[in-house]
Design a protein around this motif. Structure first.
Motif, PDB file in Angstrom:
ATOM      1  N   GLY A  42       0.800  -1.218   0.000  1.00  0.00           N
ATOM      2  CA  GLY A  42       0.000   0.000   0.000  1.00  0.00           C
ATOM      3  C   GLY A  42       0.835   1.271   0.000  1.00  0.00           C
ATOM      4  N   MET A  43       2.150   1.137   0.005  1.00  0.00           N
ATOM      5  CA  MET A  43       3.018   2.320   0.005  1.00  0.00           C
ATOM      6  C   MET A  43       2.911   3.091  -1.312  1.00  0.00           C
ATOM      7  SD  MET A  43       4.895   2.587   2.892  1.00  0.00           S
ATOM      8  CE  MET A  43       6.392   3.440   2.516  1.00  0.00           C
ATOM      9  N   ALA A  44       2.411   2.464  -2.358  1.00  0.00           N
ATOM     10  CA  ALA A  44       2.255   3.139  -3.646  1.00  0.00           C
ATOM     11  C   ALA A  44       0.872   3.769  -3.789  1.00  0.00           C
ATOM     12  CB  ALA A  44       2.510   2.155  -4.786  1.00  0.00           C
ATOM     13  N   ASP A  45       0.074   3.725  -2.747  1.00  0.00           N
ATOM     14  CA  ASP A  45      -1.274   4.302  -2.766  1.00  0.00           C
ATOM     15  C   ASP A  45      -1.243   5.647  -2.042  1.00  0.00           C
ATOM     16  OD1 ASP A  45      -3.926   5.011  -2.525  1.00  0.00           O
ATOM     17  OD2 ASP A  45      -4.535   3.199  -1.451  1.00  0.00           O
ATOM     18  N   PRO A  46      -1.289   6.772  -2.784  1.00  0.00           N
ATOM     19  CA  PRO A  46      -1.186   8.085  -2.149  1.00  0.00           C
ATOM     20  C   PRO A  46      -2.233   8.329  -1.069  1.00  0.00           C
ATOM     21  CG  PRO A  46      -1.000   8.312  -4.524  1.00  0.00           C
ATOM     22  CD  PRO A  46      -1.376   6.881  -4.242  1.00  0.00           C
TER      23      PRO A  46
ATOM     24  N   PRO B 136       9.964   8.880  -3.912  1.00  0.00           N
ATOM     25  CA  PRO B 136      10.521   8.397  -5.181  1.00  0.00           C
ATOM     26  C   PRO B 136      10.263   6.926  -5.510  1.00  0.00           C
ATOM     27  CG  PRO B 136      12.050   9.912  -4.177  1.00  0.00           C
ATOM     28  CD  PRO B 136      10.944   9.698  -3.174  1.00  0.00           C
ATOM     29  N   GLY B 137      10.537   6.011  -4.611  1.00  0.00           N
ATOM     30  CA  GLY B 137      10.344   4.588  -4.912  1.00  0.00           C
ATOM     31  C   GLY B 137       8.907   4.249  -5.255  1.00  0.00           C
ATOM     32  N   PRO B 138       7.954   4.567  -4.381  1.00  0.00           N
ATOM     33  CA  PRO B 138       6.562   4.292  -4.710  1.00  0.00           C
ATOM     34  C   PRO B 138       6.072   5.039  -5.950  1.00  0.00           C
ATOM     35  CG  PRO B 138       6.784   4.569  -2.366  1.00  0.00           C
ATOM     36  CD  PRO B 138       8.111   4.934  -2.973  1.00  0.00           C
ATOM     37  N   ALA B 139       6.602   6.221  -6.213  1.00  0.00           N
ATOM     38  CA  ALA B 139       6.179   6.963  -7.416  1.00  0.00           C
ATOM     39  C   ALA B 139       6.570   6.200  -8.675  1.00  0.00           C
ATOM     40  CB  ALA B 139       6.800   8.360  -7.423  1.00  0.00           C
ATOM     41  N   ILE B 140       7.796   5.699  -8.717  1.00  0.00           N
ATOM     42  CA  ILE B 140       8.238   4.928  -9.877  1.00  0.00           C
ATOM     43  C   ILE B 140       7.407   3.651  -9.999  1.00  0.00           C
ATOM     44  CG2 ILE B 140      10.178   3.686 -10.914  1.00  0.00           C
ATOM     45  CD1 ILE B 140      10.490   6.765 -10.959  1.00  0.00           C
ATOM     46  N   ALA B 141       7.171   2.968  -8.870  1.00  0.00           N
ATOM     47  CA  ALA B 141       6.352   1.749  -8.901  1.00  0.00           C
ATOM     48  C   ALA B 141       4.933   2.062  -9.357  1.00  0.00           C
ATOM     49  CB  ALA B 141       6.339   1.093  -7.520  1.00  0.00           C
ATOM     50  N   SER B 142       4.413   3.213  -8.974  1.00  0.00           N
ATOM     51  CA  SER B 142       3.044   3.590  -9.326  1.00  0.00           C
ATOM     52  C   SER B 142       2.879   3.906 -10.803  1.00  0.00           C
ATOM     53  CB  SER B 142       2.597   4.796  -8.499  1.00  0.00           C
ATOM     54  OG  SER B 142       2.485   4.441  -7.141  1.00  0.00           O
TER      55      SER B 142
END
Length: 136
Positions: free
Chosen positions: A21-25, A102-108
């Protein structure tokens, strides 16, 4: 071999961000909303990440070199200075506003490219601005 391990590591990291869920804003914003509708689930994700990282540091201390490189390239530790504090403040503000780092943004980008692309472009612009204006 090195590129394959890098690719597998990136895929595993991205999958972990998406599954946790870290990629969920919205989930990140709910985690940061301490005085509202606080969602503590990411605290467990962050706490859980400390276990494999602790094991990785223990393994790193016991081996002479990484499996696919000649030596470890670890950053030196320095005290807290103005640049570090300002960077942490800007990172926190961006994380709170965007709900991504940065990490979750790229994954998203693989989950919702149209929604995340402006954040990633702004992040890359900030990195470029830093590279061309700030002397280390």
């Amino acid at each position: 071999m090195r590129i394959i391990l890098a690719l597998l590591s990136g895929v595993l990291f991205g999958a972990g961000l998406a599954i946790s869920g870290m990629a969920d804003p919205m989930r990140v914003r709910a985690f940061l909303d301490l005085f509202g509708a606080w969602d503590p689930t990411l605290a467990f994700v962050i706490g859980g990440a400390m276990i494999p990282m602790s094991l990785a540091w223990m393994v790193q201390r016991r081996i002479e070199r990484p499996f696919v490189d000649k030596a470890f390239t670890l950053p030196n530790t320095h005290g807290v200075d103005g640049k570090l504090a300002l960077g942490a403040i800007l990172f926190g503000i961006g994380w709170g506003i965007g709900g991504l780092c940065p990490g979750p943004a790229i994954a998203s980008l693989s989950l919702a490219p149209a929604a995340v692309a402006p954040f990633v472009l702004a992040m890359l612009g900030g990195m470029a601005l830093h590279r061309f204006t700030i002397r280390s």
